[in-house]
Enzyme design. Structure first.
Site, short mmCIF file in Angstrom:
data_model
loop_
_atom_site.label_atom_id
_atom_site.label_comp_id
_atom_site.label_asym_id
_atom_site.label_seq_id
_atom_site.Cartn_x
_atom_site.Cartn_y
_atom_site.Cartn_z
N HIS A 16 4.40 41.67 -19.68
CA HIS A 16 5.30 41.13 -20.71
C HIS A 16 6.69 41.75 -20.61
O HIS A 16 7.18 42.35 -21.56
CB HIS A 16 4.71 41.35 -22.10
CG HIS A 16 3.76 40.27 -22.52
ND1 HIS A 16 2.66 40.50 -23.30
CD2 HIS A 16 3.76 38.93 -22.26
CE1 HIS A 16 2.02 39.36 -23.52
NE2 HIS A 16 2.67 38.39 -22.89
N CYS A 39 -5.63 44.96 -16.04
CA CYS A 39 -5.62 46.42 -16.27
C CYS A 39 -7.06 46.90 -16.42
O CYS A 39 -7.85 46.33 -17.17
CB CYS A 39 -4.83 46.73 -17.54
SG CYS A 39 -5.07 48.44 -18.09
N GLU A 75 -4.30 39.26 -24.01
CA GLU A 75 -5.37 40.25 -23.81
C GLU A 75 -6.53 39.97 -24.76
O GLU A 75 -7.70 39.98 -24.36
CB GLU A 75 -4.85 41.67 -24.05
CG GLU A 75 -5.98 42.70 -23.97
CD GLU A 75 -5.58 44.10 -24.49
OE1 GLU A 75 -4.46 44.53 -24.21
OE2 GLU A 75 -6.43 44.73 -25.13
N ASN A 88 2.51 46.43 -26.81
CA ASN A 88 2.59 47.88 -26.86
C ASN A 88 3.99 48.32 -27.25
O ASN A 88 4.16 49.34 -27.93
CB ASN A 88 2.09 48.52 -25.56
CG ASN A 88 3.11 48.48 -24.45
OD1 ASN A 88 4.05 49.27 -24.44
ND2 ASN A 88 2.96 47.56 -23.52
#
Lengths: 285, 285
Positions: free
Chosen positions: A41, A96, A126, A220
């Protein structure tokens, strides 16, 4: 201004790995390579890959037969991988490893007859991928109030969006304890995110303002700004140096900087350079 | 004074059951009957049973051969029951069914290779009994600080002392999330305790003071006073009406009352009667 950059700012292990895998794929590919959704992102990174020919597509049908598809770092559901195999595509999976673990825990919990609750943003790729690993059966909630509104669940299995803040999931799990008899939690927070938040939160009270750098879609990065705001209300979120307005920094001499896990070092360096160049207006003598 | 008694004050299901079983045992017994520890944590009840011949003993050796032993409502470990069988004693087990569940969950967690953490008071007989169901392997903690001081535990199983307050265990579980990868919680709080605390906490802010009645050793009574104190600092804990000092109530016209799960209705009635009789000093006209 004086600028202090928090430790652990910027690229995490998972992002570095995804970028390396995408680069190698482009280097070695003979035919076209597509990315199923944004690789990470961060708009600068995505644009830079687009220039090298890595086009972002929303659906596997947009990948040429026998072409190569890169699975984004946020992961996808098992169905997408199955379809890619059916379409005989070459799949490069940059998911990930921490997200893969969250997917596996969610799948294991469903297999063992738990009702799965994902604490996360239901619209984030996600979280969609994790839910897809429960055949779409997981409930997604993101607040203590949503947790308290749930019906009683005798066997509850819980996983977290990997980029959430520990303080946030503690609060929501606390509320879930009221709604379940057995509450089996897998702490799927990513260690890199936790460290990044910790060092930024330690820095924030010691500076006059914090600048958080990262993509607007980056979960995040948003969490990073939010945890800093709890200890210092003066927090500015930017995607790049171009967004910095000297007027915002009026009266500030010491600024802290951190950056989301998908923010490249060059972007951080540009922001730091720009901030360093912002001078306080000369006081009239 | 005006007195309001909170709903759910006094005897819970488990205490009523233990008293009924002990009474039936005394009615039907031919030989001596001993109680292994205090049947419930209420001095009036224990004394009244002692008068009927139910002597409290600390060890099974103090029970006559072929005699009857009553297992207290707080439960014991499996070893005590094994020894009672070896000694050919008649066992009357009054363990509260909610405590039995907590013991079973703790045993199941150890069997499935979890490190067991009990959130409770390590010196309380209930907690000792639960720990005994893990072959003594469980860790007992009672605060968030103690939770944070633990070493990392990859597979953590958690049960609660049944009489703890939900707010308290929420806080400690939150801290445990930082110390474990998998944190599998069985919410073993007793529903009666939770309801009792809830109604008392609802009443406490609407009265000028709260009187909480119950045995000094009663964990649920102590928790009841503690949750009330969070919403009204003026809380008095007493075991009986004899401890009420009118001076403590100076200036108070409206008082709330609740009582721990082991407090008999007669004791509550005596306290209420005494409180009702406390008059404000006549204002000089």
């Amino acid at each position: 201004m004086e600028v202090i950059v928090a430790d652990n700012a910027g690229f995490c292990f998972g992002v570095k790995r995804a970028i390396k895998m995408a680069n190698e794929t482009l280097d070695q590919a003979h035919g076209p390579v597509k990315s199923l959704g944004q690789l990470i992102h961060n708009p600068q990174v995505v644009t830079s890959f687009q220039k090298r020919g890595l086009e972002v597509v929303a659906d596997l049908d947009q990948v040429a037969p026998n072409g190569t598809v890169v699975i984004r770092s946020h992961g996808v559901g098992p169905e997408a991988k199955r379809r890619a195999t059916e379409l005989a595509l070459r799949v490069v999976d940059t998911t990930c490893p921490f997200v893969t673990k969250a997917q596996q825990y969610a799948a294991k919990l469903i297999e063992e007859n738990y009702k799965v609750v994902v604490i996360g943003d239901k619209d984030h790729p996600e979280v969609k991928g994790v839910v897809a690993h429960t055949d779409g059966k997981a409930i997604v909630i993101n607040t203590a109030a949503e947790a308290e509104a749930l019906k009683f669940i005798p066997r509850m299995g819980v996983v977290f969006q990997t980029t959430h803040a520990i303080g946030h999931v503690q609060e929501v799990v606390g509320a879930l304890l009221k709604r379940g008899k057995e509450v089996r939690v897998f702490n799927t927070l990513c260690g890199a995110t936790t460290s990044m938040q910790k060092t930024a939160v330690e820095l924030a009270p010691d500076v006059e303002a914090m600048v958080i750098i990262g993509g607007r879609l980056s979960a995040n990065t948003a969490q990073l700004a939010e945890v800093c705001r709890k200890v210092n209300p003066r927090v500015l979120s930017v995607e790049s140096a171009a967004e910095l307005d000297p007027a915002w920094f009026a009266g500030i001499r010491l600024v802290g900087v951190s950056a989301g896990a998908s923010t490249p070092d060059e972007v951080i360096a540009e922001v730091v350079e720009r901030l360093t160049g912002i001078e306080e207006p000369a006081t009239s003598a």
